[in-house]
Scaffold this motif. Structure first.
Motif, PDB file in Angstrom:
ATOM      1  N   SER A  56       0.865  -1.304  -0.069  1.00  0.00           N
ATOM      2  CA  SER A  56       0.203   0.065   0.063  1.00  0.00           C
ATOM      3  C   SER A  56       0.966   1.283   0.199  1.00  0.00           C
ATOM      4  O   SER A  56       2.119   1.184   0.423  1.00  0.00           O
ATOM      5  N   ALA A  57       0.257   2.295  -0.696  1.00  0.00           N
ATOM      6  CA  ALA A  57       1.161   3.497  -0.459  1.00  0.00           C
ATOM      7  C   ALA A  57       1.445   3.997   0.948  1.00  0.00           C
ATOM      8  O   ALA A  57       2.346   4.569   1.319  1.00  0.00           O
ATOM      9  N   LEU A  58       0.513   3.848   1.820  1.00  0.00           N
ATOM     10  CA  LEU A  58       0.738   4.003   3.390  1.00  0.00           C
ATOM     11  C   LEU A  58       1.978   3.299   3.752  1.00  0.00           C
ATOM     12  O   LEU A  58       2.752   3.689   4.663  1.00  0.00           O
ATOM     13  N   ALA A  59       1.893   2.008   3.480  1.00  0.00           N
ATOM     14  CA  ALA A  59       3.313   1.074   3.983  1.00  0.00           C
ATOM     15  C   ALA A  59       4.492   1.525   3.343  1.00  0.00           C
ATOM     16  O   ALA A  59       5.453   1.407   4.071  1.00  0.00           O
ATOM     17  N   GLN A  60       4.325   1.960   2.104  1.00  0.00           N
ATOM     18  CA  GLN A  60       5.654   2.453   1.192  1.00  0.00           C
ATOM     19  C   GLN A  60       6.194   3.817   1.863  1.00  0.00           C
ATOM     20  O   GLN A  60       7.548   3.604   1.939  1.00  0.00           O
ATOM     21  N   ASP A  61       5.351   4.465   2.310  1.00  0.00           N
ATOM     22  CA  ASP A  61       5.886   5.845   2.662  1.00  0.00           C
ATOM     23  C   ASP A  61       4.645   6.113   3.754  1.00  0.00           C
ATOM     24  O   ASP A  61       3.798   6.914   3.461  1.00  0.00           O
ATOM     25  N   PRO A  62       4.963   6.188   5.000  1.00  0.00           N
ATOM     26  CA  PRO A  62       4.056   6.502   6.072  1.00  0.00           C
ATOM     27  C   PRO A  62       3.943   8.069   6.601  1.00  0.00           C
ATOM     28  O   PRO A  62       3.349   8.343   7.291  1.00  0.00           O
ATOM     29  N   GLN A  63       4.832   8.731   5.977  1.00  0.00           N
ATOM     30  CA  GLN A  63       5.139  10.227   6.151  1.00  0.00           C
ATOM     31  C   GLN A  63       4.206  11.080   5.271  1.00  0.00           C
ATOM     32  O   GLN A  63       3.857  10.748   4.005  1.00  0.00           O
TER      33      GLN A  63
END
Length: 230
Positions: free
Chosen positions: A32-39
């Motif tokens: 997920s995009a959230l997992a790839q970059d949580p910032q």
């Protein structure tokens, strides 16, 4: 071997080969995009409290009747927003209009033990404030995982439905958590479902809108409702 039998076998093999060639390839697994970059993500339920501050509840369709008692309940202790499914058809929208973004939502239905089991709800993106224009990622019981809606097509409002374009719905059964991510960038809108992008749409004529969640008479829970502006 009789000639007509050989001919039938040849036609069968050719047909099967064509079917495999024309079948849509399975989507490539991705995080997920959230997992790839949580910032850089906004937690849309942070600070909402039990009154769901920062969100507005409205009827569907826009000229419909809104029940006096809300079927939406947010528990700040668990971070879970629940639609009890006891009222009519409505939606809650986050009160900030957006252009380009990634909208991350985790959801699960409460299994129905008796009665109708259609399990209907959805995740909205780039809706108009009154939801006359809407785009929904369809949820379901091991089905759904596509985008449909009522949106301008060559300048005129029309129904669009991309269920036939979905390569793999990937939606889990009622009772299990699912994750959807809707990415809107320019005219492109894509849907990521449980580990892969299942749909790409390149002709969205709506440049801005609101995100939201739908209530449609089934109990459904939402968590980690987050958004990343692009």
């Amino acid at each position: 071997m009789p000639r007509d039998f050989r001919l039938r076998m040849i036609l069968f093999v050719v047909g099967a080969t064509l079917s495999l060639a024309l079948a849509a390839p399975a989507p490539e697994p991705t995080s997920s995009a959230l997992a790839q970059d949580p910032q850089g993500w906004l937690d849309l339920l942070d600070g909402a409290g039990t009154e769901l501050k920062g969100w507005t509840r409205s009827p569907i369709p826009p000229d419909g009747k809104l029940d006096a008692d809300s079927q939406w309940k947010f528990d700040p202790r668990t971070g879970i927003l629940t639609c009890e499914g006891t009222g009519g058809h409505d939606w809650v929208r986050w009160d900030r209009e957006l252009s380009d973004f990634i909208y991350h939502v985790e959801w699960r239905f409460t299994p129905v033990t008796s009665g109708k089991k259609a399990y209907n709800s959805g995740i909205y993106a780039r809706n108009s404030a009154d939801a006359k224009i809407w785009h929904q990622a369809q949820t379901g019981d091991a089905k759904g995982g596509y985008i449909f809606g009522e949106t301008p097509v060559h300048g005129k409002i029309a129904r669009v439905n991309f269920s036939k374009q979905v390569r793999d719905s990937r939606v889990k059964p009622a009772g299990e958590w699912n994750t959807f991510e809707i990415t809107c960038k320019g005219k492109d809108m894509s849907l990521w479902v449980n580990g892969a992008v299942t749909l790409d749409w390149h002709d969205c004529e709506v440049p801005t809108g609101f995100v939201g969640l739908e209530a449609e008479r089934y109990r459904i829970e939402f968590r980690h409702v987050k958004l990343k502006p692009l």
